[in-house]
Design a protein around this motif. Structure first.
Motif, PDB file in Angstrom:
ATOM      1  N   ALA A   1     -13.084  -6.848  13.616  1.00 23.57           N
ATOM      2  CA  ALA A   1     -12.269  -5.686  13.255  1.00 23.57           C
ATOM      3  C   ALA A   1     -13.063  -4.678  12.446  1.00 23.57           C
ATOM      4  CB  ALA A   1     -11.039  -6.142  12.471  1.00 23.57           C
ATOM      5  N   ASN A   2     -13.990  -5.153  11.643  1.00 20.70           N
ATOM      6  CA  ASN A   2     -14.789  -4.271  10.798  1.00 20.70           C
ATOM      7  C   ASN A   2     -15.921  -3.589  11.561  1.00 20.70           C
ATOM      8  OD1 ASN A   2     -14.009  -4.288   7.790  1.00 20.70           O
ATOM      9  ND2 ASN A   2     -13.837  -6.439   8.354  1.00 20.70           N
ATOM     10  N   MET A   3     -16.085  -3.917  12.829  1.00 21.92           N
ATOM     11  CA  MET A   3     -17.170  -3.325  13.616  1.00 21.92           C
ATOM     12  C   MET A   3     -16.752  -2.097  14.404  1.00 21.92           C
ATOM     13  SD  MET A   3     -19.186  -6.648  14.987  1.00 21.92           S
ATOM     14  CE  MET A   3     -20.032  -7.704  13.804  1.00 21.92           C
ATOM     15  N   GLY A   4     -15.487  -1.809  14.434  1.00 22.45           N
ATOM     16  CA  GLY A   4     -15.053  -0.640  15.189  1.00 22.45           C
ATOM     17  C   GLY A   4     -13.717  -0.862  15.865  1.00 22.45           C
ATOM     18  N   ARG A   5     -13.300   0.108  16.635  1.00 15.80           N
ATOM     19  CA  ARG A   5     -11.978   0.101  17.237  1.00 15.80           C
ATOM     20  C   ARG A   5     -11.834  -0.998  18.285  1.00 15.80           C
ATOM     21  NH1 ARG A   5     -10.806   5.996  19.307  1.00 15.80           N
ATOM     22  NH2 ARG A   5      -8.830   4.955  19.826  1.00 15.80           N
ATOM     23  N   TYR A   6     -10.577  -1.375  18.548  1.00 17.85           N
ATOM     24  CA  TYR A   6     -10.231  -2.393  19.533  1.00 17.85           C
ATOM     25  C   TYR A   6      -8.767  -2.168  19.905  1.00 17.85           C
ATOM     26  CZ  TYR A   6      -8.397  -4.232  15.175  1.00 17.85           C
ATOM     27  OH  TYR A   6      -7.743  -4.345  13.971  1.00 17.85           O
ATOM     28  N   GLN A   7      -8.337  -2.797  20.989  1.00 22.04           N
ATOM     29  CA  GLN A   7      -6.928  -2.690  21.376  1.00 22.04           C
ATOM     30  C   GLN A   7      -6.070  -3.736  20.682  1.00 22.04           C
ATOM     31  OE1 GLN A   7      -5.625  -2.260  25.399  1.00 22.04           O
ATOM     32  NE2 GLN A   7      -7.405  -1.046  26.001  1.00 22.04           N
ATOM     33  N   LEU A   8      -6.578  -4.982  20.634  1.00 18.55           N
ATOM     34  CA  LEU A   8      -5.775  -6.072  20.091  1.00 18.55           C
ATOM     35  C   LEU A   8      -6.682  -7.228  19.688  1.00 18.55           C
ATOM     36  CD1 LEU A   8      -2.967  -7.433  19.606  1.00 18.55           C
ATOM     37  CD2 LEU A   8      -3.067  -8.207  22.001  1.00 18.55           C
ATOM     38  N   LEU A   9      -6.344  -7.858  18.579  1.00 25.09           N
ATOM     39  CA  LEU A   9      -6.995  -9.096  18.149  1.00 25.09           C
ATOM     40  C   LEU A   9      -5.992 -10.228  18.301  1.00 25.09           C
ATOM     41  CD1 LEU A   9      -8.643  -7.886  14.804  1.00 25.09           C
ATOM     42  CD2 LEU A   9      -9.729  -8.043  17.058  1.00 25.09           C
ATOM     43  N   ILE A  10      -6.437 -11.348  18.887  1.00 24.68           N
ATOM     44  CA  ILE A  10      -5.575 -12.512  19.080  1.00 24.68           C
ATOM     45  C   ILE A  10      -6.306 -13.738  18.553  1.00 24.68           C
ATOM     46  CG2 ILE A  10      -4.260 -13.911  20.716  1.00 24.68           C
ATOM     47  CD1 ILE A  10      -4.465 -11.569  22.692  1.00 24.68           C
ATOM     48  N   GLY A  11      -5.638 -14.497  17.705  1.00 26.20           N
ATOM     49  CA  GLY A  11      -6.207 -15.731  17.185  1.00 26.20           C
ATOM     50  C   GLY A  11      -5.240 -16.875  17.347  1.00 26.20           C
TER      51      GLY A  11
END
Length: 313
Positions: free
Chosen positions: A208-218
């Protein structure tokens, strides 16, 4: 250890894959001892002991001279002040020496440390005073076979520790390693990122700290791990989803993510190699199922032979 040049210091503060930065202030090459290191457990005769002592004395004297004559200490001190907020400059500084040795040498690590300390004490550019854990400056002395590198530490513990890590788990992945996995995933703004064994959430947060994304799932099967991940994520890093599941049966549709980044079980702290041989094929097949064509899977493991066998199949 990676040696490189940096024309500006500011970008170094943004690097998340390193835990320390140092400035090289002195470098020396030495002739390698002709004595075979394989003989170290064999009782030596008087001539061999005397030869070792001569080599040790000559090498340590050159180390002392290297510390005394180090040319780039002023520049390194200025860089240290720039890199570490609140660090102290001036002519009266407390210092300590961290000594490291690789390979076999006819002297002890503490002898290397003392030689550097004598060299620093001989300098006339500062009123150097030995210090402990609260020293203003740290010199790191590294001795390889035939090489000596003296550096001044530019960073402090804030580079390796993350303020989001409020909840910790035994064996949790180091943030710098998680950041390296994130870079290997080739971050893109359209990423839907999955960590199917997310633990305390370190991989997802570093991505998340590296740049934009659509969604994170864990996801994770351990309720304690998920609780730690939720605490570390807090109200940030949206949109993000955290699920309770078995990573070999992920509750996602096929081809629903384009990046999988995860730290596989190593079979050391938890499980075993035998369990991994049964588990890994199911995990990899499930990762392939949920990953879109053209997606990327980044996995960290010590099971190199097992992975090579699985990849070949």
């Amino acid at each position: 250890m990676t040696i490189f040049s940096a024309p500006r210091l500011a970008p170094l503060k943004l690097v998340r894959t390193a835990e320390d930065f140092f400035a090289v202030v002195a470098y020396r090459r030495f002739p390698v001892s002709p004595l075979d290191p394989a003989l170290k457990y064999v009782p030596k005769n008087t001539a061999e002991h005397e030869a070792d002592e001569r080599i040790a004395s000559k090498t340590l004297e050159r180390v002392r001279t290297a510390g005394r004559d180090a040319r780039f200490i002023e520049e390194a001190l200025a860089a240290h002040v720039s890199m570490v907020p609140g660090s102290r400059a001036g002519k009266r500084l407390h210092y300590r020496v961290i000594a490291r040795m690789a390979g076999e040498h006819p002297f002890r690590r503490v002898d290397l440390q003392h030689a550097v300390e004598r060299g620093i004490g001989d300098r006339d550019d500062h009123s150097w005073q030995p210090g402990g854990d609260d020293a203003d400056v740290e010199f790191w002395a590294t001795m390889f076979p035939g090489e000596f590198i003296l550096t001044l530490r530019l960073s402090d513990e804030r580079l390796r520790h993350r303020d989001y890590k409020v909840a910790h788990l035994p064996g949790s992945l180091r943030p710098s390693v998680a950041a390296a996995l994130g870079w290997l995933s080739e971050p893109s703004p359209d990423d839907i990122v999955l960590d199917p064994m997310c633990g305390a959430g370190t991989v997802l947060i570093e991505r998340a700290n590296m740049g934009r994304y659509q969604l994170l799932i864990g996801g994770d099967s351990n309720s304690e791990s998920l609780a730690a991940a939720r605490e570390n994520v807090g109200p940030r890093y949206k949109p993000i989803e955290l699920h309770s599941w078995d990573a070999s049966a992920i509750a996602l549709e096929a081809a629903s993510v384009n990046k999988v980044i995860t730290n596989l079980p190593w079979g050391m702290r938890h499980g075993s190699h035998a369990e991994n041989r049964r588990l890994y094929p199911h995990l990899i097949e499930e990762f392939r199922r949920v990953t879109k064509p053209g997606g990327l899977i980044v996995m960290l493991t010590a099971e190199t032979r097992l992975m090579a066998d699985l990849m070949s199949r």
